[in-house]
Structures are given as structure tokens and as C-alpha cells.
Design a protein around this motif. Structure first.
Motif, PDB file in Angstrom:
ATOM      1  N   ILE A   1     -36.683  24.977 -46.969  1.00  0.00           N
ATOM      2  CA  ILE A   1     -35.572  24.455 -46.156  1.00  0.00           C
ATOM      3  C   ILE A   1     -35.474  22.945 -46.317  1.00  0.00           C
ATOM      4  N   GLU A   2     -36.617  22.265 -46.244  1.00  0.00           N
ATOM      5  CA  GLU A   2     -36.630  20.807 -46.383  1.00  0.00           C
ATOM      6  C   GLU A   2     -36.067  20.395 -47.749  1.00  0.00           C
ATOM      7  N   LYS A   3     -36.450  21.118 -48.778  1.00  0.00           N
ATOM      8  CA  LYS A   3     -36.023  20.793 -50.141  1.00  0.00           C
ATOM      9  C   LYS A   3     -34.521  21.002 -50.324  1.00  0.00           C
ATOM     10  N   LEU A   4     -33.979  22.041 -49.713  1.00  0.00           N
ATOM     11  CA  LEU A   4     -32.585  22.407 -49.943  1.00  0.00           C
ATOM     12  C   LEU A   4     -31.582  21.723 -49.009  1.00  0.00           C
ATOM     13  N   SER A   5     -32.055  21.162 -47.920  1.00  0.00           N
ATOM     14  CA  SER A   5     -31.141  20.607 -46.924  1.00  0.00           C
ATOM     15  C   SER A   5     -30.818  19.141 -47.200  1.00  0.00           C
ATOM     16  N   ASP A   6     -29.556  18.799 -46.947  1.00  0.00           N
ATOM     17  CA  ASP A   6     -29.123  17.401 -47.019  1.00  0.00           C
ATOM     18  C   ASP A   6     -29.058  16.774 -45.631  1.00  0.00           C
ATOM     19  N   ASP A   7     -29.197  17.593 -44.604  1.00  0.00           N
ATOM     20  CA  ASP A   7     -29.089  17.132 -43.221  1.00  0.00           C
ATOM     21  C   ASP A   7     -30.430  16.534 -42.773  1.00  0.00           C
ATOM     22  N   PRO A   8     -30.434  15.231 -42.402  1.00  0.00           N
ATOM     23  CA  PRO A   8     -31.688  14.582 -41.997  1.00  0.00           C
ATOM     24  C   PRO A   8     -32.362  15.248 -40.792  1.00  0.00           C
ATOM     25  N   GLN A   9     -31.558  15.762 -39.857  1.00  0.00           N
ATOM     26  CA  GLN A   9     -32.151  16.404 -38.679  1.00  0.00           C
ATOM     27  C   GLN A   9     -32.859  17.702 -39.066  1.00  0.00           C
ATOM     28  N   ILE A  10     -32.263  18.461 -39.951  1.00  0.00           N
ATOM     29  CA  ILE A  10     -32.887  19.707 -40.408  1.00  0.00           C
ATOM     30  C   ILE A  10     -34.149  19.394 -41.188  1.00  0.00           C
ATOM     31  N   ARG A  11     -34.100  18.378 -42.040  1.00  0.00           N
ATOM     32  CA  ARG A  11     -35.289  17.983 -42.809  1.00  0.00           C
ATOM     33  C   ARG A  11     -36.419  17.542 -41.882  1.00  0.00           C
ATOM     34  N   GLU A  12     -36.072  16.794 -40.835  1.00  0.00           N
ATOM     35  CA  GLU A  12     -37.084  16.340 -39.869  1.00  0.00           C
ATOM     36  C   GLU A  12     -37.720  17.527 -39.149  1.00  0.00           C
ATOM     37  N   LYS A  13     -36.899  18.479 -38.724  1.00  0.00           N
ATOM     38  CA  LYS A  13     -37.428  19.686 -38.056  1.00  0.00           C
ATOM     39  C   LYS A  13     -38.317  20.481 -39.016  1.00  0.00           C
ATOM     40  N   ALA A  14     -37.898  20.600 -40.264  1.00  0.00           N
ATOM     41  CA  ALA A  14     -38.702  21.316 -41.254  1.00  0.00           C
ATOM     42  C   ALA A  14     -40.047  20.629 -41.449  1.00  0.00           C
ATOM     43  N   GLN A  15     -40.053  19.303 -41.485  1.00  0.00           N
ATOM     44  CA  GLN A  15     -41.310  18.567 -41.628  1.00  0.00           C
ATOM     45  C   GLN A  15     -42.233  18.798 -40.442  1.00  0.00           C
ATOM     46  N   ARG A  16     -41.672  18.886 -39.242  1.00  0.00           N
ATOM     47  CA  ARG A  16     -42.480  19.180 -38.049  1.00  0.00           C
ATOM     48  C   ARG A  16     -43.091  20.576 -38.150  1.00  0.00           C
TER      49      ARG A  16
END
Length: 59
Positions: A32-47
Motif C-alpha cells: 500500500i505504501e509503495k503504490l499510494s501517492d496520498d501522504p496520509q495513506i503512506r503515513e498510516k501504512a508506515q504506522r
């Protein structure tokens, strides 16, 4: 008797262990983190990735 790699969940034996669950969750969050351009989604994925790693380390 519980065989190697088997875990009892809700009275049922399963080969899907908590360790495998944590690994699956981590892999999905990485994807998800790799495929998303949305910073909020990337942040949630990192968490989620961090929490899954913590869980793997605790098992």
C-alpha cells in the motif's frame, strides 16, 4: 497434540500463526505504501508496518 507450525484459535487448529499474520499485514502495508501517492495513506501504512514489526519481535 498441536503439530509444528500449528496454533489453536477459538478451539480450532490452524496453520496460520500469529507470526504469519504479522508478516502478511506488514507485506500488505508495504505494498500500500509503495503504490499510494496520498501522504496520509503512506503515513498510516508506515504506522501499520511499525506495529507489525513490533508484533513480530514480540512473538
Amino acid at each position: 497434540m498441536v503439530g509444528s507450525g500449528m496454533e489453536k484459535r477459538n478451539g480450532t487448529l490452524t496453520s496460520q500463526t500469529r507470526s504469519r499474520d504479522a508478516g502478511d499485514i506488514k507485506r500488505l502495508a508495504l505494498e500500500i505504501e509503495k503504490l499510494s501517492d496520498d501522504p496520509q495513506i503512506r503515513e498510516k501504512a508506515q504506522r501499520i508496518i511499525r506495529k507489525a514489526r513490533d508484533l513480530e519481535n514480540d512473538l
